[in-house]
Design a protein around this motif. Structure first.
Motif, short mmCIF file in Angstrom:
data_model
loop_
_atom_site.label_atom_id
_atom_site.label_comp_id
_atom_site.label_asym_id
_atom_site.label_seq_id
_atom_site.Cartn_x
_atom_site.Cartn_y
_atom_site.Cartn_z
N TYR A 1 152.76 34.05 21.02
CA TYR A 1 152.31 35.33 21.60
C TYR A 1 151.72 36.22 20.51
O TYR A 1 152.42 36.65 19.60
CB TYR A 1 153.49 36.04 22.28
CG TYR A 1 153.62 35.71 23.74
CD1 TYR A 1 153.25 34.46 24.22
CD2 TYR A 1 154.11 36.65 24.65
CE1 TYR A 1 153.37 34.16 25.56
CE2 TYR A 1 154.23 36.35 26.00
CZ TYR A 1 153.85 35.11 26.45
OH TYR A 1 153.97 34.81 27.79
N GLN B 1 153.13 40.07 19.84
CA GLN B 1 154.41 40.43 19.23
C GLN B 1 154.18 40.97 17.82
O GLN B 1 153.28 40.52 17.11
CB GLN B 1 155.35 39.22 19.21
CG GLN B 1 155.67 38.69 20.60
CD GLN B 1 156.41 39.72 21.47
OE1 GLN B 1 157.50 40.16 21.13
NE2 GLN B 1 155.80 40.12 22.59
N GLU C 1 149.38 45.71 26.47
CA GLU C 1 150.04 47.00 26.73
C GLU C 1 149.75 48.02 25.63
O GLU C 1 149.59 49.21 25.90
CB GLU C 1 151.57 46.81 26.82
CG GLU C 1 152.06 46.19 28.11
CD GLU C 1 152.20 44.68 28.02
OE1 GLU C 1 151.50 44.04 27.20
OE2 GLU C 1 153.01 44.13 28.79
C1 TNX Z 1 155.82 39.09 29.58
S1 TNX Z 1 154.86 36.43 29.43
C2 TNX Z 1 154.83 38.99 30.53
C3 TNX Z 1 153.75 39.97 30.56
C4 TNX Z 1 153.89 40.99 29.48
C5 TNX Z 1 154.35 40.32 28.22
C6 TNX Z 1 154.41 41.24 27.05
C7 TNX Z 1 154.57 36.69 30.91
C8 TNX Z 1 154.21 35.54 31.68
N1 TNX Z 1 154.69 37.93 31.37
O1 TNX Z 1 153.70 40.58 31.83
O2 TNX Z 1 152.67 41.60 29.28
O3 TNX Z 1 155.62 39.78 28.44
O4 TNX Z 1 154.70 40.53 25.88
#
Ligand code: TNX
Length: 509
Positions: free
Chosen positions: A396, A399, A447
């Motif tokens: 990711y 992060q 975000e």
């Molecule tokens: C989790 S990972 C989410 C997202 C967020 C993200 C932020 C995933 C499939 N869904 O909705 O933006 O974490 O790190």
């Protein structure tokens, strides 16, 4: 006389301050095989021509477009025989597969061959990195423009190496997406997953449901103006990606992450009341109404229109964090929606929770957890699903690097460059053999990201790390080697105007 010759700039030894020559090994991602020939060097001059005919010609033009601004040389592209002082692109490569290439450099000629234009395009990315960093400048630079001699034979470990960009939390316009596509293409990323819808915004025009973008696209996290792509603009992105040999995978996130849609059409809500638009960063509070028939008319209209705009094989239907949908409803919903993807000619992709609905063989399950296992995965493999690996604590890009990183989130853990690099997508998930792994993805959630500068700071240098895990053979994964090769990319990014994170783990020059 001797002094005069030097002043006139003859063929004397290079002046002090001449940039150090590249090493044939200084390539990210690491090629399959590299055989330097220290006795030879090719020099790009104002007489260099590119030879490329037929389907190779557009790749030749692309290469010329990369080389002309910094060298100031004309670099014509033409068909015809390979002569001295040429870079020759040809489609006569054998046993190189859909993306492989062979690059041969001697004193007189650079020969790039592949079986497909895509293979040539990947090889062009390697050739770029073998020229001095100033080749990446968009203004004329002094040179000399040398390429180290030798041979590279290369092909990818995985056929799928994607990056995801979240254009829903903060909207990024067509030019910003194109800029990112160009950056990704350098590291041989071949698929761009666009997260087009979420609670905070719906970013793709759907002609049969126009309020999705008119209303649902009108804001973003923090309350800014948001935005959306018309279908024509979206097509422009798809075509631009194709010109970089990259396929777009559109994602419509369902049944959760749908506040923007629910706010746009009251009738999609179980209680018939449209909620307000949302500009925060919580997740898991919205859901389409599983028991209403209109939900399925809506979803089918969307899938039909998105599929029609999508030349690629895949359509991503989200499925993550549906915390306000019961398990039973979730299955009910997905069991009706997954077949719609096939009905419109596409292969379904979903975040790994959607494996609960037993998607058919061939469907793609994208793992985004932080453990190296999930009980849903071995069953998915047994059904014939392909697994796309994107562990949140490894791949990711949103992060934080460390506690003090101003951008990003840290729910999955701080992720320094060595963390992003230090795992193997082929063997990472328990119960998932390498044959079931489709490939690897580096998602970038937005975000906290509002500008191209923000995107670049989070993606560089971790994106090249994930790209190498996906492209290079496992036996070439080596932090010492990678961090040195990565360091050599820094000056290239400076010439490209990429504001990257100068990790202390990397020996930048
Ligand atoms: C989790 S990972 C989410 C997202 C967020 C993200 C932020 C995933 C499939 N869904 O909705 O933006 O974490 O790190």
């Amino acid at each position: 006389a001797l002094t005069g010759a030097l002043l006139l700039g003859g063929t004397a030894a290079p002046a002090l301050g001449t940039p150090q020559e590249q090493d044939l090994h200084d390539v990210v991602p690491a090629p399959e095989s590299v055989r330097p020939d220290p006795g030879s060097t090719f020099e790009l001059t104002r007489h260099t021509k590119i030879r490329a005919a037929g389907e190779a010609a557009p790749v030749g033009e692309h290469l010329a477009g990369l080389l002309r601004p910094s060298t100031g040389f004309p670099i014509p592209v033409s068909r015809g025989q390979v002569k001295d002082g040429a870079i020759a692109l040809s489609l006569d490569g054998r046993d190189l597969g859909p993306e492989g290439y062979r690059l041969d450099v001697d004193d007189d000629v650079v020969r790039l061959s592949a079986q497909t234009p895509t293979g040539l395009f990947r090889g062009v990315q390697t050739l770029r990195q073998l020229l001095p960093p100033a080749i990446e400048s968009r203004t004329e630079q002094p040179g000399p423009w040398t390429v180290p001699g030798g041979e590279i034979v290369d092909r990818p470990r995985f056929g799928h190496r994607s990056a995801m960009l979240d254009v829903a939390r903060h909207f990024f316009d067509v030019e910003q997406v194109k800029r990112y596509i160009d950056q990704l293409a350098q590291y041989k990323i071949n698929r761009l997953h666009l997260h087009l819808t979420d609670d905070q915004g719906w970013r793709l025009e759907i002609e049969s449901w126009p309020r999705l973008t008119e209303h649902g696209g009108s804001t973003e996290v923090g309350g800014g103006p948001g935005g959306f792509y018309t279908q024509a603009e979206y097509t422009e992105i798809v075509e631009y990606a194709a010109s970089r040999h990259m396929v777009v995978i559109p994602e419509i996130d369902l049944p959760g992450h749908t506040n923007a849609a629910l706010s746009s059409y009251a009738e999609l809500n179980c209680d018939g009341v449209a909620p307000p638009l949302y500009t925060g960063i919580e997740v898991g509070f919205s859901s389409l109404c599983v028991d209403k028939e209109i939900t399925y008319r809506f979803v089918e209209d969307v899938i039909r229109e998105v599929a029609a705009l999508t030349p690629g094989e895949y359509l991503h239907i989200g499925g993550d964090e549906a915390h306000s949908t019961t398990d039973e409803d979730y299955r009910k919903f997905m069991q009706r929606v997954v077949p719609m993807v096939a009905k419109y000619g596409k292969t379904a992709v979903g975040w790994h929770e959607y494996a609960k609905a037993a998607p058919p063989a061939g469907a793609v399950v994208q793992y985004w957890g932080t453990e190296n296992a999930d009980p849903l995965l071995p069953e998915a493999v047994a059904r014939g699903n392909r697994i796309l690996v994107s562990p949140a604590n490894k791949s990711y890009l949103d992060q934080k690097y460390h506690e003090g990183t101003e951008l990003g989130l840290q729910w999955a853990g701080l992720t320094e460059v060595a963390d992003a690099y230090g795992w193997d997508p082929g063997s990472y998930l328990r119960g998932v053999p390498e044959e079931a792994v489709l490939g690897v993805e580096a998602p970038l959630w937005s975000e906290t990201l509002e500008t191209s500068d923000h995107i670049e700071f989070m993606a560089f240098p971790r994106l090249p790390a994930i790209a190498e895990l996906g492209w290079s053979q496992a036996e070439h994964h080596d932090w010492e080697s990678f961090s040195r090769r990565l360091a050599a990319q820094g000056p290239r990014w400076e010439h490209q105007g990429i504001d990257f994170y100068r990790s202390e783990q990397v020996p930048w020059p």
